[in-house]
Design a protein around this motif. Sequence first.
Motif, short mmCIF file in Angstrom:
data_model
loop_
_atom_site.label_atom_id
_atom_site.label_comp_id
_atom_site.label_asym_id
_atom_site.label_seq_id
_atom_site.Cartn_x
_atom_site.Cartn_y
_atom_site.Cartn_z
N LYS A 16 1.67 -20.41 60.65
CA LYS A 16 2.62 -21.24 59.93
C LYS A 16 3.08 -20.52 58.67
CE LYS A 16 0.70 -25.57 61.68
NZ LYS A 16 0.09 -26.88 61.36
N ASN A 17 4.29 -20.83 58.25
CA ASN A 17 4.89 -20.10 57.13
C ASN A 17 4.07 -20.24 55.85
OD1 ASN A 17 7.03 -19.11 58.63
ND2 ASN A 17 8.36 -20.84 58.16
N PHE A 18 3.52 -21.45 55.61
CA PHE A 18 2.82 -21.62 54.34
C PHE A 18 1.52 -20.82 54.31
CE2 PHE A 18 0.21 -24.86 56.36
CZ PHE A 18 -0.94 -24.94 55.58
N SER A 35 2.50 -17.25 53.65
CA SER A 35 2.80 -17.05 52.22
C SER A 35 1.52 -16.87 51.42
CB SER A 35 3.59 -18.25 51.69
OG SER A 35 4.81 -18.41 52.39
N SER A 48 7.53 -17.66 48.15
CA SER A 48 7.71 -18.15 49.51
C SER A 48 6.97 -19.48 49.71
CB SER A 48 7.21 -17.11 50.51
OG SER A 48 7.26 -17.60 51.82
N LYS A 72 8.92 -22.22 47.87
CA LYS A 72 10.18 -22.50 48.55
C LYS A 72 9.96 -23.34 49.80
CE LYS A 72 14.31 -20.21 50.42
NZ LYS A 72 14.97 -18.90 50.68
N GLY A 73 8.87 -23.08 50.52
CA GLY A 73 8.62 -23.80 51.76
C GLY A 73 7.73 -25.01 51.60
N SER A 74 7.38 -25.35 50.36
CA SER A 74 6.40 -26.43 50.15
C SER A 74 6.89 -27.79 50.65
CB SER A 74 6.02 -26.52 48.67
OG SER A 74 7.17 -26.85 47.88
N ARG A 83 8.35 -28.37 53.31
CA ARG A 83 8.24 -28.46 54.77
C ARG A 83 6.78 -28.51 55.23
NH1 ARG A 83 12.28 -24.67 53.90
NH2 ARG A 83 10.89 -22.91 54.30
N LYS A 99 4.71 -33.43 47.88
CA LYS A 99 5.90 -32.58 47.99
C LYS A 99 6.71 -32.57 46.70
CE LYS A 99 6.33 -33.15 53.00
NZ LYS A 99 7.23 -33.49 54.14
N SER A 153 4.24 -28.99 43.95
CA SER A 153 3.50 -28.18 44.91
C SER A 153 2.16 -27.73 44.32
CB SER A 153 4.31 -26.95 45.34
OG SER A 153 3.56 -26.15 46.23
#
Length: 300
Positions: A180-182, A185, A207, A210-212, A214, A223, A226
């Motif tokens: 997963k992206n988080f 990161s 990163s 920025k993606g927090s 989601r 949300k 973060s």
Amino acid sequence: MIEQIPEKFRKEIDFYVQEYGAELSLHDYIAPLQEECFPSLLSKLERREPTWTPEQRVADATKHLFGGHDVLCRGIAKRVVDDDPSELARAASLFARLRLWFGTRNEYNDYDCFAPDMLRALAGGDVMVIERFAEVAPSTVTKGGWESRVIHNGVIAAINRDDRLLEEAISDFEKWKKPKNFIASIVTALRGLVAKDAGLVNDGLTSLLKGSGRIQQLHDLYKLISLETHGMYELARRYHPEMVREFDTTQGLPWDEALCAWVAESDDALPFLDVSSLSVELQRWLVELPFRDALRHDWN
């Protein structure tokens, strides 16, 4: 600060004001609940734990009233309502000291892993609770989901400034085919710590922030600010201050500039909320951090 908050979060904040007393002090919110709920809670504890002292029963019953994640969401709401970042920092610390208590051994003698809560503790500047947790928990866990394992192993390694274990945590992540992206990161930031590369740490933190929005969260208020990004920032800063020199700490939500500044200025302060007026025994536990291992399961 309330004027800066998107409408969708204002409803959540109103809920915590009305249902969890976010406009009140912690004492004024919990004390009436003690009076209302103690007869039932203490009666159950007397039957379940006949060897406990009255003070232990009061402490356990009071702990029950904090309601897990709700104490942290209440802290976020109170931070907004009072425009006071210390309310969020202290709520994050209190939440972690209660939550990570159950992150040592469980009743099956296995280690539970609530890894994201480690980052939430660090977001409030409570390094002591993570250091204490690192003393009783294994440096490397092999159970649990990929996310928990990577975060747990990476945080423990960074707190202990153990580059070998950091590299092992990163290697474990690399076995994950669809990360997963988080988590990617977070691992980018961990790679930056190993490489002593502030630019790489900045890439990971940026990163993650920025993606927090989601990230799947238990509560929408997570949300708004973060805490995961704040926690990783504090982890990197404690690892070495130079590691965060490139990250922009003046940006807006979901980054909380005032929270970051308060934590940096309060490194030596007692981080959690004072609950001594509610339970002297619970306050003692919060200070001494006698996790369940040390207490030989007397506080299950």
